[in-house]
Design an enzyme around this catalytic site. Structure first.
Site, PDB file in Angstrom:
ATOM      1  NE  ARG A 153      -4.332  -1.123   2.008  1.00 29.29           N
ATOM      2  CZ  ARG A 153      -4.814  -2.323   2.651  1.00 29.29           C
ATOM      3  NH1 ARG A 153      -3.835  -2.703   3.613  1.00 29.29           N
ATOM      4  NH2 ARG A 153      -5.941  -2.742   2.348  1.00 29.29           N
ATOM      5  CB  CYS A 164       9.817 -10.869  31.843  1.00 31.38           C
ATOM      6  SG  CYS A 164       8.691  -9.698  32.142  1.00 31.38           S
TER       7      CYS A 164
END
Lengths: 341, 623
Positions: free
Chosen positions: B126, B177
């Site tokens: 695009r 984490c």
């Protein structure tokens, strides 16, 4: 071929994968047991057929007594120039069957005028396009009698409309709960929230959803044409901005005008009944609309046919908020307001 | 009455003639593309070129109405063109190729079109087509759908907002984490299984030890707890051993992999008490589940139902065996592919077992496929509506509606599905007027764009100095301009770097399709300088006789010079965006993850295609 009972097969799940992810397995299964009738397969009818057959509806019945004209070729993609002069049903049959072999299809070369009304009892939902006023009134009388949802639609070149009569329909929508809880009661003249239930998201306990049951009531076509008004339905500001296409379309549906001047006068009267200011009517728009009455135009049909098919799939499968009850489309500005008339 | 009688009555004779001589480019023959092709044909556009890279897949058939079961694996562009023949009245030219391939589709190829319709499914293409439309000042009809949501936006270069004027959603990322130690949602476990675990086990090129050190510096750990960071590092190292089990196909040790991942590693996590002060502790997998696994392949399980934990483990053992067997045949490198059932089930079962351990709801394989493959729901109706809107508004963009002439491009409307997207109850569509181009947009507003066309003979001898002189002369620059190759941000020349000036463009790799940026470094007494200029280098044989180089007619306005501090700040912002984009845990893209198998086949096809390129590109002109 059709297996309208029981669970969807793995093959069906793979084929309909991208839409099952949108409306769920249950909705897809519901759709497979539905029977829908389409009256007249013109330009909008062609678009509706494509969308509904692709969606995997159980049973789709098409009825049309017309023969293919040269003009039809300009807006109906199931036709080819060799088909001119044939019954339209005969011309489109093979191409529609090829579109989705899983759908049970039936075709009838028959006009809506010559059918015994008991025939309509077989259907869960009826869509009719390109009908004249008398035919629309008659078919709506029948659908009311047998309690069948009805969609009517027609096109006028760059302009088009959809009329919906689901008689009474309870829809269920789910939305994220905002700070203020949704309350039961009327939210507009045709819609009343009757029940709200909350549900905690099983993945994120901080998210709370509201399951809202809305009762949608509808007027039949004749009743709408008899007393269309926007009084107390729209704010002053909204009334000022109502599209010219609304009074013009309603005039066309309720009056027989033999020339532009007459059409203009009747449209001004219609504005009064609707409580919108006739001064906002544009002469250009009137003339343009009048010149395009009854014309079919492919991109407009794609939009209207898309909107109708989507609503049909919605109410058959998912039962979420349906259209209620009169929609007009302006192909110049791409304006597409929904009115409760 | 002839087939064109309706359109003639709607637009008038003159406009009808113009429509018949209008050439449009349709980029994409998928969901929106099939619909647009039908609409543009029925609207009697004279010539339509259709570009698509893709081949047809079963899951396309619920909406891409020109394709059938028998067309699966065929190219979309040519199949679509064949499927419309019975109602076609336009000249149709299909191409199978990537629109961003400037060899197949150079700028002057784009230049032949009066209007471009985007029917794409990804941001990169695009953006690219948007840039081409800006270079050529060709109007662009941009559109997109996702489920019930759809929009269209006409883009009139230089006049209205371009595709890049508004920020687009960037991919979602998660801190390390969350993925490795403290998942709280199914998606965290799916990312762990797909982006981390699967790669570590089935891609022998992934050396866990090296990998880790490389990215150490910039990593968003999402925690400062050193115990936890060290645990994550150690865990990764230990995975090397598990990869060895897979590579050496030791089926009898699969239970060791499961025990390590779902018992030992969880036990180690539990030792870091800080993590569980505010969170529910995970429960390691019940070991009896592992020991009870039979050697028999698991019973037939329903992919759209939620399996028991026992079934998850059984199926995990089963697919791990299958994947192990595949390793030597596939050069010890298997990639996750949502359409590769073994890899999908491995990711689904490991994600679910992890979810179970962390008290997170588990999901069906069907649902996990959507998240892991980033599948965007898609239906026929939204595509039909959006394509209808896009083709309809093109009549006004091309100024073909006699009753509604456009006085200003900002009179045009964009549109989106307001009712279906739950944004309005009294409008099916919203239709705001177009906004003028944004003064902050790096694509359409911060630079002036144009095309420099050069004949190939001239190109062979053209030096950078020649080009710079021509530009200075044409656009009245004073002395100091700097020159940049935008492809790789390579500095080509400035006030204290003139080494490359005497080289030819070819010597310094400024080839066809390169975008060269010229910046005025010399502000006048009012602190003004020329707006930066970006020129697309187009090597072409289409220049008029006697002309071997042509610079575009442009007005380059004077703007306030950007101070060096501002420039650095901006650069830093851009860099940080880039950094985020390369962060390892990106998972959500705007484009569906392609099937790798399919891509491999395509690559082969592409190579074959290159050999017979002239044939492939030949105009298919039926009718």
């Amino acid at each position: 071929m059709s297996s309208s009972e029981g669970k969807l097969t793995e093959d069906e799940i793979a084929l309909y994968d991208r839409q099952i992810r949108l409306w769920g397995l249950a909705a897809q299964t519901n759709m497979r047991s539905a029977k829908v009738l389409l009256i007249n397969i013109g330009s909008i009818g062609t678009e509706i057929t494509k969308n509904i057959v692709l969606s995997g509806i159980g049973h789709f019945h098409i009825m049309d007594a017309s023969k293919v004209s040269e003009e039809d070729l300009g807006s109906q993609f199931f036709l080819s120039c060799e088909d001119v002069g044939k019954y339209k049903i005969d011309a489109v049959r093979e191409r529609i069957m090829d579109l989705n072999p899983r759908v049970e299809l039936q075709f009838d070369i028959e006009s809506v005028d010559s059918i015994n009304e008991d025939f309509f009892k077989n259907f869960d939902l009826i869509i009719a396009t390109e009908l004249n006023r008398e035919q629309m009134l008659k078919i709506n009388q029948i659908t009311r009698k047998f309690n069948i949802p009805l969609y009517l639609s027609g096109s006028n070149g760059l302009f088009s409309y959809i009329f919906v009569d689901l008689i009474e329909f309870k829809s269920e929508d789910e939305k994220l709960k905002s700070i203020k809880a949704t309350e039961t009661g009327y939210i507009s003249t045709h819609r009343e929230i009757v029940h709200v239930e909350t549900r905690q998201d099983d993945e994120d306990p901080e998210k709370v959803f509201e399951k809202i049951t809305t009762r949608n009531t509808y007027k039949h076509f004749g009743e709408m044409l008899l007393s269309p008004t926007l009084e107390k339905k729209l704010t002053k500001r909204q009334l000022k901005r109502v599209s010219n296409v609304l009074p013009m379309t309603l005039t066309l549906l309720s009056q027989n005008c033999s020339n532009l001047d007459e059409f203009k006068n009747e449209t001004i009267k219609m504005c009064d009944r609707l409580t919108i200011n006739p001064k906002s009517l544009s002469g250009d728009y009137l003339e343009q609309f009048y010149n395009q009455i009854g014309l079919e135009f492919s991109p407009v049909s794609a939009i209207i046919g898309g909107a109708i098919a989507q609503d049909v799939v919605n109410i058959l499968g998912k039962r979420s908020s349906p259209l209620n009850n009169f929609i007009v489309f302006d192909g110049i500005t791409l304006d597409m307001p929904i009115f409760e008339l | 009455m002839a087939r064109q009688s309706n359109i003639v009555r709607i637009v008038g004779n003159d406009s009808y003639e113009k429509l018949r001589s209008t050439k449009c480019l349709l980029v994409g023959a998928g969901g929106i593309g099939s619909e647009l092709l039908k609409d543009l044909i029925l609207m009697e556009f004279g010539e339509i070129h259709i570009v698509d890279l893709d081949t047809i897949d079963l899951s396309n058939l619920n909406r891409q109405f020109l394709f059938r079961q028998r067309d699966i694996k065929q190219p979309k562009s040519t199949t679509a063109v064949k499927a419309v023949q019975h109602f076609n009245n336009s000249k149709l030219v299909p191409y199978q190729g990537n629109i961003m391939d400037s060899t197949q589709f150079p700028l002057h190829w784009f230049g032949q079109f009066d209007v471009i319709f985007n029917a794409l499914d990804n941001l990169a293409a695009r953006r690219y087509v948007n840039k081409m439309s800006q270079f050529l000042s060709t109007p662009l009809l941009e559109s997109g759908t996702a489920g019930f949501d759809g929009y269209i936006q006409p883009i009139i270069p230089g006049k209205t907002e371009c595709f890049d004027c508004t920020k687009k959603e960037t991919p979602k990322t998660f801190p390390v984490c969350t993925i490795r130690s403290t998942p709280s949602q199914p998606i965290h476990c799916i990312v762990w299984a797909k982006n981390f675990l699967f790669n570590q086990l089935f891609n022998a090129e992934t050396n866990p030890n090296l990998n880790e050190e490389d990215e150490e510096e910039n990593k968003d750990w999402g925690t400062t707890d050193l115990d936890e960071i060290n645990r994550i590092r150690q865990e990764t190292n230990e995975l090397q051993e598990l990869q060895n089990i897979v590579v050496s196909q030791q089926e009898n040790r699969i239970h060791e992999i499961i025990e390590k991942l779902f018992v030992h590693d969880i036990n180690k996590l539990l030792l870091i008490e800080n993590l569980w002060k505010t969170r529910t502790e995970p429960t390691p997998l019940d070991i009896t589940n592992i020991q009870n696994v039979s050697d028999e392949p698991s019973k037939k399980l329903n992919l759209s139902e939620i399996w028991t934990i026992n079934d998850q483990v059984q199926q995990l053992v089963h697919v791990t065996k299958k994947l192990m067997k595949r390793m030597p045949k596939e050069q010890n490198h298997i990639e996750f592919d949502k359409d590769d059932q073994d890899t999908l089930e491995f990711v689904a079962t490991t994600a679910n077992i992890r979810s179970h351990i962390f008290n997170i709801p588990i999901k069906s394989v069907f649902d996990i496929k959507q998240i892991a493959g980033n599948i965007i729901p898609a239906i026929a109706t939204t595509n039909a509506i959006v394509a209808g809107l896009s083709s309809l508004i093109s009549l006004r963009v091309l100024n073909l509606l006699k009753y509604a002439p456009i006085k200003s491009p900002t009179d045009l409307n964009m549109a989106f599905t307001a009712k279906a997207s739950n944004l309005s109850t009294n409008r099916y569509l919203s239709n705001p007027k177009l906004a003028p181009s944004s003064c902050n947009c790096p694509v359409c507003s911060k630079v002036v764009r144009g095309v420099v066309s050069v004949s190939s003979t001239k190109y062979a001898s053209l030096t950078l100095q020649n080009l710079v002189d021509l530009i200075k002369d044409k656009y009245e620059y004073t002395d100091e301009i700097s020159v940049l190759d935008t492809k790789n941000q390579r500095l080509l020349a400035d006030f204290d770097f003139d080494d490359l000036l005497n080289k030819t463009l070819n010597d310094i790799n400024l080839t066809d399709g390169t975008v060269i940026m010229f910046t005025d470094e010399d502000e006048d007494e009012n602190g003004l300088c020329h707006k930066p200029l970006e020129l697309y280098l187009d090597i072409t044989e289409t220049l008029p006789t006697g002309l071997d180089i042509r610079l575009p007619e442009l007005e380059i306005p004077l703007v306030k010079a950007i101070t060096s501090e501002e420039a650095t700040a901006e650069e830093e912002e851009e860099l940080s965006v880039e950094k985020n984009l390369t962060e390892e845990n990106i998972i959500v893209l705007d484009e569906e993850e392609p099937s790798t198998k399919k891509r491999k086949i395509e690559l082969e096809d592409e190579q074959a295609a290159k050999k017979t390129k002239s044939e492939v590109e030949d105009v298919i002109e039926l009718d």
